[in-house]
Write a protein that holds these residues in place. Sequence first.
Motif, PDB file in Angstrom:
ATOM      1  N   THR A 123       0.859  -1.180   0.000  1.00  0.00           N
ATOM      2  CA  THR A 123       0.000   0.000   0.000  1.00  0.00           C
ATOM      3  C   THR A 123       0.896   1.231   0.000  1.00  0.00           C
ATOM      4  OG1 THR A 123      -1.693  -1.171   1.248  1.00  0.00           O
ATOM      5  CG2 THR A 123      -1.817   1.227   1.240  1.00  0.00           C
ATOM      6  N   PHE A 124       0.566   2.176  -0.867  1.00  0.00           N
ATOM      7  CA  PHE A 124       1.312   3.431  -0.972  1.00  0.00           C
ATOM      8  C   PHE A 124       0.380   4.579  -0.594  1.00  0.00           C
ATOM      9  CE2 PHE A 124       3.123   0.511  -4.052  1.00  0.00           C
ATOM     10  CZ  PHE A 124       4.483   0.671  -3.894  1.00  0.00           C
ATOM     11  N   VAL A 125       0.816   5.443   0.303  1.00  0.00           N
ATOM     12  CA  VAL A 125       0.069   6.648   0.662  1.00  0.00           C
ATOM     13  C   VAL A 125       1.028   7.818   0.475  1.00  0.00           C
ATOM     14  CG1 VAL A 125      -1.194   7.882   2.447  1.00  0.00           C
ATOM     15  CG2 VAL A 125      -1.328   5.382   2.350  1.00  0.00           C
ATOM     16  N   THR A 126       0.673   8.718  -0.439  1.00  0.00           N
ATOM     17  CA  THR A 126       1.532   9.845  -0.768  1.00  0.00           C
ATOM     18  C   THR A 126       0.786  11.140  -0.473  1.00  0.00           C
ATOM     19  OG1 THR A 126       2.598   8.575  -2.509  1.00  0.00           O
ATOM     20  CG2 THR A 126       2.860  10.938  -2.620  1.00  0.00           C
ATOM     21  N   GLY A 127       1.530  12.116   0.004  1.00  0.00           N
ATOM     22  CA  GLY A 127       0.910  13.403   0.287  1.00  0.00           C
ATOM     23  C   GLY A 127       1.951  14.460   0.577  1.00  0.00           C
ATOM     24  N   LYS A 128       1.495  15.519   1.188  1.00  0.00           N
ATOM     25  CA  LYS A 128       2.342  16.668   1.474  1.00  0.00           C
ATOM     26  C   LYS A 128       2.735  16.643   2.950  1.00  0.00           C
ATOM     27  CE  LYS A 128       2.140  21.626   0.646  1.00  0.00           C
ATOM     28  NZ  LYS A 128       1.188  22.677   0.273  1.00  0.00           N
ATOM     29  N   SER A 129       4.012  16.745   3.199  1.00  0.00           N
ATOM     30  CA  SER A 129       4.565  16.777   4.548  1.00  0.00           C
ATOM     31  C   SER A 129       4.991  18.210   4.847  1.00  0.00           C
ATOM     32  CB  SER A 129       5.767  15.841   4.603  1.00  0.00           C
ATOM     33  OG  SER A 129       6.554  16.079   5.719  1.00  0.00           O
ATOM     34  N   ILE A 130       4.566  18.719   6.009  1.00  0.00           N
ATOM     35  CA  ILE A 130       4.952  20.078   6.405  1.00  0.00           C
ATOM     36  C   ILE A 130       5.556  20.020   7.806  1.00  0.00           C
ATOM     37  CG2 ILE A 130       4.175  22.430   6.848  1.00  0.00           C
ATOM     38  CD1 ILE A 130       1.791  21.802   4.960  1.00  0.00           C
TER      39      ILE A 130
END
Length: 87
Positions: free
Chosen positions: A28-35
Motif C-alpha cells: 500500500t502506498f500513501v503519498t501526500g504533502k509533509s509540512i
Amino acid sequence: MLELKNIVDDHVTYDFQAENAFFEDGKTFVTGKSITTGATGNRDSSIRTFEFEFHVNNYTATMKYLDVYNELPHDKKWRKKKANSEE
C-alpha cells in the motif's frame, strides 16, 4: 527523552496531508504533502510517501514492511523509469 522534551519545548510540529493512496503487488502506498515547522517558525514542505505491507493470519493483521521517504511512490512506474535512466 531529552530530545523529545526539546522538540516539545521548541514547538516543532509535523503535519501530513494524504493526497493519494493505492495498492500494488501486495504493498500500500500513501503519498501526500509533509509540512514541518521548526523552532524558528520556518516551514518546510515536501512530498512524502508511506509504503507498507500487511499480512493477515488467523484474523490478525501484522505489519510486515514499512518504509517512509521524501519522494513519489516507488511503484512499478517509478521502478521502470529509474531502470531506464540507469541504462
